[in-house]
Design a protein around this motif. Sequence first.
Motif: not given
Length: 649
Positions: A16-36
Amino acid sequence: MAHYDSQPNTLGAADDGAGIAAMLETARAIKQGEPLQNDVIFLMTDGEEYGLYGAKAFLKHPWAKEVGVIVNVEARGNSGPSMTFEISPENGWVIEQFAKAAPYPIANSLAYEVYRKMPNDTDFTVFRKEGYAGVNSAFVDGFVHYHKLTDSPENMDKNSLQHHGSNMLALARHFGNIPLENTKAADKVFFNPIGTWLVHYPAWQTIVWVILASVLLTIVFIVGLKRKAFTVLQVAGSFMLYLLLIAIVAGLFIPLNAFVTGFLPYTHSHNGVYGSDSFFIAYLLLALGLFMLLTWLALRWVRLFALLVGVYLVWFALLLVVLFIVPSVSYLFLFPLLFCLAGSLVVLVNDLHRREEVCWQYVTVILLALLPAIFIVFPIVKLLFVVFALQMPVAMVAVLLLLLGLAVPLLVVLERSFSWRFLPLLPLLLLLAGAVHTMQPVAGEEPTAERPLHSHVSYYLNTDTNKAFWASAFTQTDDWNQQFFPNPTTAPLSGIYPMAARDYLKNEAETIDLQAPVAELVQEVPIGTERFLQLKLSSPAGGAHMEVILQPQHPDDIIEANLNGEALPLQPIKTDTTTFYLVRVHGLPVSKEVMLDVKLSKNSKLNLLLYDQTIGLPAQLIRQPRPNYVVPEQGRDSNLTIVRKSYSF
């Protein structure tokens, strides 16, 4: 949530490497946006493939009590769309939010209902059983690479990875900014009528649509009788005739598929095939040609609209059955039937069926009426072949024949447009094309470095008897593993596991000096009428896993056990003579040691069978190295060296 572990004989890029990769990229994108407004927990689990260990462990963490919604990503192949195949029960609220937030939502009630009745588990299962709300998504195409060495980054479809990530990021942002106190609501019916457009409606509305279909079917029947398009007797006969057509065509695919798979080299049916899309097209052509040919014969005895109304009755009967068994799946039969009935009513009311020459109005009406069936049913036809391929193509063929039944008027127009001297030229050409097209993927299954065959063999050594043997779960050998089976027999692995029952292909092997696993008594303490043992289990060979079989002296002795302080849910395995308890220790720590505490009756002795599992075969026993067109078969009992030693305490 996704898991970063994989099976022993795979790289695990998609699963499930694809799932982990998607999570890492999602984390990066969320950190660059407005706080949730809400926190987002990125849970990367270990041990999913062996027992959902990471997900179970997280439930003990304080954060688990604060979780509102779970988004889990998985894979059962290495390509195709990221399909949301599992949703938590009482899914109304989740489906509504998922449809609103996901940019490319692909889901349907059929997959939801089928998966919830299957024994398969993922990390999501652990949370679903505890009442959490959420969605579980995976791509399932490219099944031949699932849990294989070819599940590599190079072979993974990047569009599938993008689909994972696009939906994950959007869902994380959406659920991160809305209240998550009330995530349960009455179940909904949901499906994709076209592309990624997700339709959903309350399940109770289904009965309204079924009543409408009943009324429309009655009107079509009455109008058809008045217009003399058919008789009651012809419709009754056509109902049985259509069922017979389905049985004949679907039945023919059983010997046909066996004939085709007989030409495939060393294929294990559960593995899938490399040319899945080509086989799908070939079987599609063959099924279409056979159905059109038999329909051509049938229409020599019954009228076209008599046969069509017979098809409608079959569909309506299936609709009623599904309505009572799994109401949320009724959409699959409901909307295709509704639109086709409406189209037939337009044709009958305007007497378009009476014209000797086919007119554009007739073709337009039946084609428009058929479009919902094509968009709703055909993706299910394709999905069934993706999931089962040559293992069970009859499922795909049966659903395809249901779709072709609704398309009979259009198929007749096409057949008559290509007829020659009253011969059904088009069905014959389709059968020829299907036969020719089948040869291409058969030839494409020949093993190469890019499309390797999957070979199953493991080495078993019993240090107590000083005997060893090779074993394979498959009776057919291949060009490479036949070196281990010059004089094979078929029998259970009873020389290693005393309760073994499943037959394996076996052959005596050379006994070599391998380090055996060690069980040491650390302390023994009498506690009333019981006896407490603390044992240190270690793997001097540096094994990946261990297995432990506990055998008390008397079958009715009660055993309690803890592994590294964790209570083990022991289940007795009873034979005619004794009782065993099997413990699997997946993923030994770096020290290659674990502590096992056992409690049993004071006067009872304990026999312990300890197994060391190392991934890979003993190199000194491999005369012919594995060529590049051979990879280990998937599974946790493939490509292993197992060493057994017994102890008594």
